[in-house]
Design a protein around this motif. Structure first.
Motif, mmCIF file in Angstrom:
data_model
loop_
_atom_site.group_PDB
_atom_site.id
_atom_site.type_symbol
_atom_site.label_atom_id
_atom_site.label_comp_id
_atom_site.label_asym_id
_atom_site.label_seq_id
_atom_site.Cartn_x
_atom_site.Cartn_y
_atom_site.Cartn_z
ATOM 1 N N PRO A 1 0.827 -1.211 0.000
ATOM 2 C CA PRO A 1 0.000 0.000 0.000
ATOM 3 C C PRO A 1 0.861 1.259 0.000
ATOM 4 O O PRO A 1 1.997 1.256 0.487
ATOM 5 C CB PRO A 1 -0.794 -0.119 1.307
ATOM 6 C CG PRO A 1 0.061 -0.971 2.196
ATOM 7 C CD PRO A 1 0.760 -1.941 1.275
ATOM 8 N N LEU A 2 0.319 2.325 -0.557
ATOM 9 C CA LEU A 2 0.991 3.626 -0.524
ATOM 10 C C LEU A 2 0.721 4.243 0.849
ATOM 11 O O LEU A 2 -0.121 5.110 1.012
ATOM 12 C CB LEU A 2 0.467 4.517 -1.654
ATOM 13 C CG LEU A 2 0.817 4.050 -3.071
ATOM 14 C CD1 LEU A 2 -0.031 4.776 -4.097
ATOM 15 C CD2 LEU A 2 2.296 4.278 -3.345
ATOM 16 N N ALA A 3 1.457 3.757 1.830
ATOM 17 C CA ALA A 3 1.159 4.051 3.230
ATOM 18 C C ALA A 3 1.975 5.227 3.755
ATOM 19 O O ALA A 3 3.166 5.355 3.450
ATOM 20 C CB ALA A 3 1.420 2.813 4.087
ATOM 21 N N ALA A 4 1.336 6.047 4.573
ATOM 22 C CA ALA A 4 1.999 7.221 5.135
ATOM 23 C C ALA A 4 3.239 6.884 5.964
ATOM 24 O O ALA A 4 4.221 7.631 5.929
ATOM 25 C CB ALA A 4 1.001 8.027 5.965
ATOM 26 N N PRO A 5 3.261 5.782 6.750
ATOM 27 C CA PRO A 5 4.478 5.485 7.524
ATOM 28 C C PRO A 5 5.707 5.207 6.673
ATOM 29 O O PRO A 5 6.820 5.145 7.207
ATOM 30 C CB PRO A 5 4.083 4.247 8.340
ATOM 31 C CG PRO A 5 2.601 4.317 8.461
ATOM 32 C CD PRO A 5 2.144 4.891 7.150
ATOM 33 N N LEU A 6 5.542 5.012 5.361
ATOM 34 C CA LEU A 6 6.686 4.807 4.471
ATOM 35 C C LEU A 6 7.252 6.119 3.949
ATOM 36 O O LEU A 6 8.271 6.126 3.259
ATOM 37 C CB LEU A 6 6.261 3.956 3.265
ATOM 38 C CG LEU A 6 5.734 2.549 3.548
ATOM 39 C CD1 LEU A 6 5.253 1.911 2.250
ATOM 40 C CD2 LEU A 6 6.802 1.689 4.200
ATOM 41 N N ALA A 7 6.600 7.233 4.243
ATOM 42 C CA ALA A 7 6.893 8.496 3.562
ATOM 43 C C ALA A 7 8.218 9.111 3.991
ATOM 44 O O ALA A 7 8.682 8.941 5.131
ATOM 45 C CB ALA A 7 5.768 9.500 3.801
ATOM 46 N N GLU A 8 8.811 9.850 3.052
ATOM 47 C CA GLU A 8 9.933 10.730 3.327
ATOM 48 C C GLU A 8 9.398 12.138 3.491
ATOM 49 O O GLU A 8 8.431 12.526 2.833
ATOM 50 C CB GLU A 8 10.930 10.705 2.174
ATOM 51 C CG GLU A 8 11.599 9.368 1.964
ATOM 52 C CD GLU A 8 12.506 9.373 0.737
ATOM 53 O OE1 GLU A 8 13.697 9.057 0.891
ATOM 54 O OE2 GLU A 8 12.018 9.691 -0.355
ATOM 55 N N GLY A 9 10.019 12.906 4.362
ATOM 56 C CA GLY A 9 9.579 14.282 4.592
ATOM 57 C C GLY A 9 10.315 15.256 3.685
ATOM 58 O O GLY A 9 11.541 15.214 3.582
ATOM 59 N N TRP A 10 9.571 16.127 3.020
ATOM 60 C CA TRP A 10 10.150 17.140 2.128
ATOM 61 C C TRP A 10 9.631 18.510 2.548
ATOM 62 O O TRP A 10 8.423 18.749 2.602
ATOM 63 C CB TRP A 10 9.766 16.858 0.673
ATOM 64 C CG TRP A 10 10.503 15.691 0.098
ATOM 65 C CD1 TRP A 10 10.459 14.393 0.521
ATOM 66 C CD2 TRP A 10 11.414 15.710 -1.005
ATOM 67 N NE1 TRP A 10 11.275 13.604 -0.239
ATOM 68 C CE2 TRP A 10 11.876 14.384 -1.198
ATOM 69 C CE3 TRP A 10 11.872 16.714 -1.855
ATOM 70 C CZ2 TRP A 10 12.776 14.036 -2.197
ATOM 71 C CZ3 TRP A 10 12.764 16.356 -2.859
ATOM 72 C CH2 TRP A 10 13.207 15.045 -3.013
ATOM 73 N N ALA A 11 10.553 19.404 2.859
ATOM 74 C CA ALA A 11 10.198 20.784 3.212
ATOM 75 C C ALA A 11 9.208 20.845 4.364
ATOM 76 O O ALA A 11 8.285 21.650 4.363
ATOM 77 C CB ALA A 11 9.641 21.522 1.988
ATOM 78 N N LEU A 12 9.384 19.985 5.361
ATOM 79 C CA LEU A 12 8.487 20.008 6.509
ATOM 80 C C LEU A 12 8.737 21.249 7.345
ATOM 81 O O LEU A 12 9.881 21.668 7.530
ATOM 82 C CB LEU A 12 8.688 18.749 7.357
ATOM 83 C CG LEU A 12 8.430 17.415 6.655
ATOM 84 C CD1 LEU A 12 8.560 16.261 7.632
ATOM 85 C CD2 LEU A 12 7.059 17.395 5.993
ATOM 86 N N PRO A 13 7.672 21.854 7.904
ATOM 87 C CA PRO A 13 7.849 23.091 8.667
ATOM 88 C C PRO A 13 8.458 22.857 10.041
ATOM 89 O O PRO A 13 9.008 23.778 10.645
ATOM 90 C CB PRO A 13 6.416 23.626 8.793
ATOM 91 C CG PRO A 13 5.564 22.388 8.766
ATOM 92 C CD PRO A 13 6.264 21.434 7.836
ATOM 93 N N SER A 14 8.333 21.658 10.547
ATOM 94 C CA SER A 14 8.822 21.354 11.891
ATOM 95 C C SER A 14 9.439 19.967 11.892
ATOM 96 O O SER A 14 9.015 19.088 11.143
ATOM 97 C CB SER A 14 7.675 21.401 12.913
ATOM 98 O OG SER A 14 7.018 22.653 12.880
#
Length: 498
Positions: free
Chosen positions: A247-260
């Motif tokens: 699945p295209l699951a959020a826990p697999l995500a990389e963070g890009w330009a996160l504010p915090s």
């Protein structure tokens, strides 16, 4: 074979005891257990099952792991009825081989439990039924296929977009309910925030768009105001996950330009202690947590960057989720005179609560990425000598400080070194934004004075640095703060692109 036969007999006995309840239907845990993979079905041997679990505040995912002394086997021994684990198809007897994007088959049970706890409100488990796993392992002969993971740059992205004069910088196309793709404006806010071309939209501010109509999505984006956080997947990521059945699951995500982002603080105890107080209390969102207060000016906690009101996430890299206040205090004391704490400020706490992900998943996120060589292998071993004619006398250092670094997912620390023929031998020529080095405070132009307590300034520096880069983390650097005068003359053109 005897074990497999016993498993089948147990399953049969459970099925005989089952009485259909129309209110429970397919969610009945007994029925779910009986519907296991048939080992004779070759399709069930091609790939594992992926269970994406979520939990509400104060609740668990709804399963228990059996701990076997001396064996690195992570077996589900109980699944609670009516929980996320049961609804997503996790079954008693399942073997857990992966947690999010990590292979855990050979890790200790305690490490696996900490990974699950550190995942926050959502976690993706890669599982096999035990008897199916045995057959699949014999047939495939390649353990990598039993627990596939996504490599760097081939993962969903969590992108934070701030409106500019051109808006968010994208338009939305769709085929049917829940299927949305983004068309980017060249040079717009979305493109700058790392949204890939042709990206599929998965979530807006932590809310899935799977059941949204186009009007509902438009309303959600409008309600976001001046900034929005999107979970997206580029075409190559979507295709890779489709091939793996993942699945295209959020826990697999990389963070890009996160504010915090979370912050790693490294404290060395002084004569007056660390200089902070840990309290258990409710945060601004009503969640019970561990908060840092009474940060004394000039003492180690303040010097390390601690701020009053920070929420404590981890001690020595281990999540404190689920631990009592007394257990956390004991863990801090067990670290002795040197303590490593991972924290978030209130703003970061609110952000990660909104997107329903643990900040610990983004300790090594990067904001701006280049080629794989620029990101994953930017380690101490990458040392290039700039042309002699480009070197110049370095600016005078204006102070020194210590930074502690941990390697990122690709094994690098997120910075590059260059050498000059005169003056200090080594300096920072490039820092990957959002990487370990950037989070620790390294800046382009900083001079390296010491590495893990060893002075830098001799002919054997390069060899020593290569050896130290292979040592156990953290990497401790003593740096001379750069002076703004003469910085461009000191760093040759293109040295940051080695």
């Amino acid at each position: 074979m005897e074990s497999a036969a016993a498993d089948l007999q147990d399953t049969a006995s459970l099925t005989l005891k089952f009485e259909f309840n129309p209110k429970l239907g397919i969610d009945n845990p007994v029925l779910s257990l009986a519907e296991d993979h048939d080992p004779s079905d070759l399709r069930s041997l091609e790939r594992p099952r992926f269970c994406l679990l979520s939990k509400e505040e104060g609740r668990s995912f709804g399963f228990h792991l059996q701990q076997e002394l001396g064996r690195a086997r992570h077996v589900v021994c109980r699944v609670e009825p009516g929980t996320s684990a049961q609804r997503q198809g996790l079954r008693e007897g399942d073997r857990i081989l992966g947690v999010n994007n990590h292979v855990v088959e050979h890790e200790d049970s305690e490490v696996v439990i900490r990974r699950i706890q550190a995942s926050g409100p959502r976690v993706l488990l890669t599982v096999w039924a035990q008897r199916v796993l045995d057959v699949a392992r014999a047939l495939q002969g390649n353990d990598a296929l039993l627990c596939p993971i996504l490599g760097p740059e081939v993962r969903p992205r969590l992108c934070h977009i701030v409106k500019d004069e051109g808006g968010f910088g994208f338009t939305v196309t769709h085929e049917h309910r829940g299927s949305f793709w983004l068309v980017l404006s060249t040079g717009g806010a979305a493109e700058r925030a790392g949204v890939p071309p042709g990206a599929r939209l998965l979530e807006v501010n932590g809310v899935s768009v799977e059941k949204f109509t186009h009007n509902q999505l438009s309303r959600k984006l409008w309600q976001s105001g001046e900034q929005v956080t999107l979970l997206v997947a580029g075409p190559e990521v979507e295709e890779k996950c489709r091939q793996l059945g993942m699945p295209l699951a959020a826990p697999l995500a990389e963070g890009w330009a996160l504010p915090s982002k979370p912050r790693c603080l490294h404290l060395e105890k002084g004569p007056q202690g660390f200089g902070f107080v840990l309290r258990e209390e409710k945060g601004l969102d009503g969640r019970l947590g561990q908060f840092l207060w009474e940060v004394d000016p000039g003492l180690p906690a303040e010097r390390a960057g601690m701020q009053a009101g920070d929420r404590l996430l981890a001690v020595a890299g281990d999540s404190v989720e689920g631990l009592s206040h007394e257990e956390i205090v004991s863990r801090i004391r067990a670290q002795g005179s040197c303590v490593s704490l991972t924290v978030v400020d209130p703003e970061a706490d609110r952000f990660f609560s909104m997107v329903r992900l643990s900040p610990l998943l983004f300790l090594e996120s990067t904001e701006v990425r280049g080629s794989p060589q620029d990101t994953c292998s930017a380690s101490l071993a990458e040392i290039k000598n700039p042309p002699v004619e480009d070197t110049a006398m370095p600016p005078v250092p204006v102070g020194s400080r210590q930074c502690f670094l941990y390697p990122g997912p690709g094994g690098g620390y997120g910075f590059r070194l260059s050498c000059v023929a005169c003056g200090p031998c080594l300096f920072i020529s490039q820092v990957t934004q959002g990487g370990s080095a950037a989070q620790a405070g390294l800046q382009r132009g900083d001079m390296i004075l010491e590495v893990n307590g060893y002075p830098v300034g001799g002919e054997t520096d390069l060899e020593r640095l290569k050896q130290l880069a292979e040592a156990e983390p953290p990497l401790c650097l003593k740096l001379a703060t750069r002076s703004p005068q003469g910085l461009e003359a000191w760093i040759p053109p293109g040295s940051g692109k080695d």
